[in-house]
Design a protein around this motif. Structure first.
Motif, PDB file in Angstrom:
ATOM      1  N   PHE A   1       0.829  -1.207   0.000  1.00 37.70           N
ATOM      2  CA  PHE A   1       0.000   0.000   0.000  1.00 37.70           C
ATOM      3  C   PHE A   1       0.863   1.256   0.000  1.00 37.70           C
ATOM      4  CE2 PHE A   1      -2.471   3.346   2.119  1.00 37.70           C
ATOM      5  CZ  PHE A   1      -3.526   3.423   1.229  1.00 37.70           C
TER       6      PHE A   1
ATOM      7  N   ASN B   1      -1.327   2.578  -4.313  1.00 33.49           N
ATOM      8  CA  ASN B   1      -2.435   3.130  -3.542  1.00 33.49           C
ATOM      9  C   ASN B   1      -3.716   2.335  -3.806  1.00 33.49           C
ATOM     10  OD1 ASN B   1      -3.807   4.818  -1.843  1.00 33.49           O
ATOM     11  ND2 ASN B   1      -4.054   6.444  -3.341  1.00 33.49           N
ATOM     12  N   ASP B   2      -3.754   1.132  -3.262  1.00 37.28           N
ATOM     13  CA  ASP B   2      -4.918   0.260  -3.407  1.00 37.28           C
ATOM     14  C   ASP B   2      -5.259  -0.262  -2.013  1.00 37.28           C
ATOM     15  OD1 ASP B   2      -6.719  -1.883  -3.866  1.00 37.28           O
ATOM     16  OD2 ASP B   2      -5.874  -2.212  -5.858  1.00 37.28           O
ATOM     17  N   LYS B   3      -6.394   0.163  -1.481  1.00 38.28           N
ATOM     18  CA  LYS B   3      -6.777  -0.172  -0.110  1.00 38.28           C
ATOM     19  C   LYS B   3      -6.964  -1.667   0.129  1.00 38.28           C
ATOM     20  CE  LYS B   3      -8.867   4.217   1.019  1.00 38.28           C
ATOM     21  NZ  LYS B   3     -10.047   4.929   1.492  1.00 38.28           N
ATOM     22  N   ARG B   4      -7.126  -2.416  -0.930  1.00 36.86           N
ATOM     23  CA  ARG B   4      -7.286  -3.856  -0.749  1.00 36.86           C
ATOM     24  C   ARG B   4      -6.052  -4.468  -0.087  1.00 36.86           C
ATOM     25  NH1 ARG B   4      -9.313  -5.342  -6.690  1.00 36.86           N
ATOM     26  NH2 ARG B   4      -7.672  -3.839  -7.128  1.00 36.86           N
ATOM     27  N   TYR B   5      -4.895  -3.848  -0.269  1.00 38.70           N
ATOM     28  CA  TYR B   5      -3.686  -4.366   0.373  1.00 38.70           C
ATOM     29  C   TYR B   5      -3.743  -4.244   1.895  1.00 38.70           C
ATOM     30  CZ  TYR B   5      -1.235  -5.049  -4.036  1.00 38.70           C
ATOM     31  OH  TYR B   5      -0.854  -5.497  -5.284  1.00 38.70           O
TER      32      TYR B   5
ATOM     33  N   SER C   1      -2.031 -11.171  -6.173  1.00 38.85           N
ATOM     34  CA  SER C   1      -1.018 -10.125  -6.308  1.00 38.85           C
ATOM     35  C   SER C   1       0.350 -10.785  -6.414  1.00 38.85           C
ATOM     36  CB  SER C   1      -1.067  -9.164  -5.118  1.00 38.85           C
ATOM     37  OG  SER C   1      -0.244  -8.041  -5.364  1.00 38.85           O
TER      38      SER C   1
ATOM     39  N   LEU D   1      -3.066  -8.303  -9.628  1.00 32.67           N
ATOM     40  CA  LEU D   1      -2.264  -7.111  -9.356  1.00 32.67           C
ATOM     41  C   LEU D   1      -0.802  -7.522  -9.425  1.00 32.67           C
ATOM     42  CD1 LEU D   1      -4.190  -5.842  -6.194  1.00 32.67           C
ATOM     43  CD2 LEU D   1      -4.517  -5.096  -8.564  1.00 32.67           C
TER      44      LEU D   1
ATOM     45  N   HIS E   1       2.722  -6.261  -7.808  1.00 32.53           N
ATOM     46  CA  HIS E   1       3.326  -5.327  -6.854  1.00 32.53           C
ATOM     47  C   HIS E   1       4.848  -5.353  -6.855  1.00 32.53           C
ATOM     48  CE1 HIS E   1       2.977  -9.052  -4.428  1.00 32.53           C
ATOM     49  NE2 HIS E   1       4.137  -8.634  -3.913  1.00 32.53           N
TER      50      HIS E   1
END
Length: 133
Positions: free
Chosen positions: A18, A22-26, A58, A113, A115
């Motif tokens: 995160f 910027n992905d709140k799922r993390y 991810s 995703l 990362h």
């Protein structure tokens, strides 16, 4: 069918991602964390036998110290030359396995995703996921 989120990285945790994605799922989702290509396959297969399949995956690319090479910043072609000598499978190999698993079982590819901090590795995984499905 039950669903879950699957996170492949040799040392980071989802919350670390995160900070630069910027992905709140993390930070707000629960994840099953796997640390290697082999563990990725084991969890995917075991959960499938239990009636579960990931809705979100991810990927990290570099799963061993041998995957870190300065050519990752030069471009995909330069990194591909180094890649052929790797003994430990990368996140790209896990992505290939997932694509083939989905084809074999007539499943849609889950949302994926990427990362990884490796620019060439990211492109390699993106190409694998988009080319194959």
């Amino acid at each position: 069918m039950q669903s879950y989120n699957l996170f492949l990285d040799d040392y980071r945790y989802p919350k670390h991602c995160f900070e630069y994605i910027n992905d709140k799922r993390y930070t707000e989702s629960e994840w099953i964390i796997v640390r290697s290509h082999d563990e990725f396959i084991q969890v995917l297969e075991k959960k499938w036998e239990e009636g579960s399949f990931p809705v979100l995956v991810s990927f990290d690319h570099d799963l061993d110290h041998e995957h870190y090479d300065p050519s990752m910043f030069v471009g995909v072609d330069a990194y591909e030359y180094k890649y052929k000598d790797f003994e430990i499978p990368t996140g790209r190999r896990a992505a290939e396995y997932l694509v083939n698993f989905c084809k074999k079982n007539l499943l849609p590819l889950p949302e994926c995703l990427i990362h990884t901090m490796n620019p060439a590795g990211k492109i390699r995984i993106q190409n694998t996921l988009s080319r194959e499905h």
